[in-house]
Design a protein around this motif. Structure first.
Motif, PDB file in Angstrom:
ATOM      1  N   ILE A 146       6.109   3.163 -10.835  1.00  0.00           N
ATOM      2  CA  ILE A 146       5.325   2.944  -9.620  1.00  0.00           C
ATOM      3  C   ILE A 146       6.003   1.914  -8.725  1.00  0.00           C
ATOM      4  O   ILE A 146       6.109   2.091  -7.501  1.00  0.00           O
ATOM      5  CB  ILE A 146       3.887   2.493  -9.976  1.00  0.00           C
ATOM      6  CG1 ILE A 146       3.114   3.659 -10.607  1.00  0.00           C
ATOM      7  CG2 ILE A 146       3.150   2.002  -8.731  1.00  0.00           C
ATOM      8  CD1 ILE A 146       1.749   3.292 -11.133  1.00  0.00           C
ATOM      9  N   ASP A 149       8.953   3.488  -7.110  1.00  0.00           N
ATOM     10  CA  ASP A 149       8.517   4.400  -6.042  1.00  0.00           C
ATOM     11  C   ASP A 149       8.175   3.625  -4.770  1.00  0.00           C
ATOM     12  O   ASP A 149       8.516   4.051  -3.659  1.00  0.00           O
ATOM     13  CB  ASP A 149       7.303   5.212  -6.497  1.00  0.00           C
ATOM     14  CG  ASP A 149       7.680   6.350  -7.437  1.00  0.00           C
ATOM     15  OD1 ASP A 149       8.880   6.666  -7.534  1.00  0.00           O
ATOM     16  OD2 ASP A 149       6.769   6.913  -8.081  1.00  0.00           O
ATOM     17  N   LEU A 150       7.489   2.510  -4.930  1.00  0.00           N
ATOM     18  CA  LEU A 150       7.120   1.692  -3.768  1.00  0.00           C
ATOM     19  C   LEU A 150       8.361   1.159  -3.058  1.00  0.00           C
ATOM     20  O   LEU A 150       8.429   1.141  -1.824  1.00  0.00           O
ATOM     21  CB  LEU A 150       6.219   0.533  -4.196  1.00  0.00           C
ATOM     22  CG  LEU A 150       4.795   0.919  -4.626  1.00  0.00           C
ATOM     23  CD1 LEU A 150       4.080  -0.283  -5.234  1.00  0.00           C
ATOM     24  CD2 LEU A 150       4.000   1.457  -3.442  1.00  0.00           C
ATOM     25  N   PHE A 272       1.364   9.500  -0.844  1.00  0.00           N
ATOM     26  CA  PHE A 272       0.207   9.066  -1.645  1.00  0.00           C
ATOM     27  C   PHE A 272      -0.715  10.215  -2.072  1.00  0.00           C
ATOM     28  O   PHE A 272      -1.742   9.971  -2.685  1.00  0.00           O
ATOM     29  CB  PHE A 272      -0.619   8.000  -0.917  1.00  0.00           C
ATOM     30  CG  PHE A 272       0.128   6.725  -0.643  1.00  0.00           C
ATOM     31  CD1 PHE A 272       0.673   5.989  -1.674  1.00  0.00           C
ATOM     32  CD2 PHE A 272       0.295   6.279   0.658  1.00  0.00           C
ATOM     33  CE1 PHE A 272       1.375   4.818  -1.427  1.00  0.00           C
ATOM     34  CE2 PHE A 272       0.993   5.106   0.921  1.00  0.00           C
ATOM     35  CZ  PHE A 272       1.538   4.369  -0.121  1.00  0.00           C
ATOM     36  N   SER A 286       1.582   7.189  -8.338  1.00  0.00           N
ATOM     37  CA  SER A 286       1.581   6.641  -6.978  1.00  0.00           C
ATOM     38  C   SER A 286       1.415   7.709  -5.909  1.00  0.00           C
ATOM     39  O   SER A 286       1.039   7.409  -4.772  1.00  0.00           O
ATOM     40  CB  SER A 286       2.900   5.898  -6.727  1.00  0.00           C
ATOM     41  OG  SER A 286       3.998   6.799  -6.790  1.00  0.00           O
TER      42      SER A 286
END
Length: 325
Positions: A146, A149-150, A272, A286
């Motif tokens: 996650i 990914d961010l 998202f 995510s």
């Protein structure tokens, strides 16, 4: 006497002639006067109509000026609102980036510690303790994904071309590397994981090796995650588009998983977004993986699409040009 009679007749004729002439003249004057009077009346009517039209036009112009002024005010408000939104978006991106970077170090430490416990390097552990360690390691790995990914989505939205480093990439070798990376995860669910490539020489593509590896990792991770036990997953490299204009290779990741319902298909690449089926199978996530994948492929000059039926599985396809456009 005859002369007098003749003169009298001539006088009478002359009088009649003159009378006829003046009668005709009077008629003509009447006609002309009537026409002029009618024309004047028409001109007056037209002038009145034009006066009304001018007033209407002036009224419309005044209303238009008022509307234009109101529109300009709204446009100014929208411009300011958009500017504030951009500032908030930039602030949010910076916050997410800083937070994600700050989380990477402790998460890496946790993963290292769990690995030491799992392999017994810190001493023997019981079966029950190993189960807790395995769960802890899995949770840490999800958190790391996650966070990554961010960070990746921030890079995507910045649109900085310098983050791409193009080179000659052997897709078959890369696919084998990713397969080895996911072999244990697939084996734990008794999922068959295979790679299918054309026989003979497969030309390399010009691409960012790390980014294409990320694409395959995202697609394989989703395939394993949403494919039930005893399922099948294959990575297929196809050279059928080599001899076409803009020669490219087509790569696909195909699974026998849960599939995607029709209502979710238009939104599958949105940032998202997670389908209801995906959430029911895997609550954590995510919703950024496919958003990042599409951006990477498109920035390579390729395209990406999918084919899916609920309960039958999903196949993601993407193309990579042999040369940069």
């Amino acid at each position: 006497m005859e002369v007098i009679l003749g003169l009298s007749q001539m006088s009478t004729s002359a009088f009649l002639l003159v009378s006829g002439f003046f009668g005709l003249l009077g008629f003509m004057v009447g006609v002309i006067f009537h026409n002029r009077q009618s024309r004047v009346s028409t001109l007056i009517k037209e002038a009145k109509m034009r006066a009304v039209q001018v007033k209407e036009l002036e009224k419309n112009n005044a209303e238009l000026e008022k509307a234009t002024s109101a529109l300009s005010a709204k446009e100014f408000e929208l411009t300011n609102a958009n500017r504030r939104l951009r500032e908030l978006e930039n602030a949010k991106s910076k916050f997410v980036s800083v937070t994600a970077h700050q989380l990477r170090t402790p998460l890496a430490g946790l993963k290292w510690t769990f690995n030491l416990l799992q392999t017994g390097q810190l001493g023997p552990i019981s079966t029950e303790q190993k189960e807790f360690v395995d769960k802890g390691l899995l949770s840490v790995q999800k958190m790391i994904k996650i966070v990554n990914d961010l960070l990746n989505v921030n890079l995507v939205e910045e649109g900085d071309p310098s983050i791409f480093h193009f080179e000659s990439v052997d897709l078959k070798t890369l696919a084998e590397e990713v397969k080895a990376e996911f072999f244990s995860q697939a084996k734990s669910k008794n999922i068959s994981l295979s790679i299918q490539t054309p026989t003979g020489f497969l030309p390399p593509v010009v691409a960012d090796r790390g980014k294409i590896k990320m694409v395959l990792e995202n697609l394989l991770d989703n395939a394993i995650k949403y494919t039930p036990a005893d399922g099948q997953i294959s990575v297929v490299i196809d050279d059928k588009k080599l001899n076409t204009a803009g020669a490219s290779l087509e790569i696909s990741v195909r699974d026998s998983g849960i599939g995607i319902v029709e209502a979710d298909k238009p939104k599958i690449f949105q940032k998202f977004f997670r389908s209801s089926q995906a959430v029911s199978v895997e609550p954590d996530g995510s919703g950024l993986g496919l958003f990042i994948v599409r951006d990477i492929i498109e920035r390579h000059g390729g395209s990406i699409w999918f084919d899916s039926e609920p309960g039958q599985g999903t196949s993601f396809f993407f193309t990579l040009p042999l040369r940069r456009k």
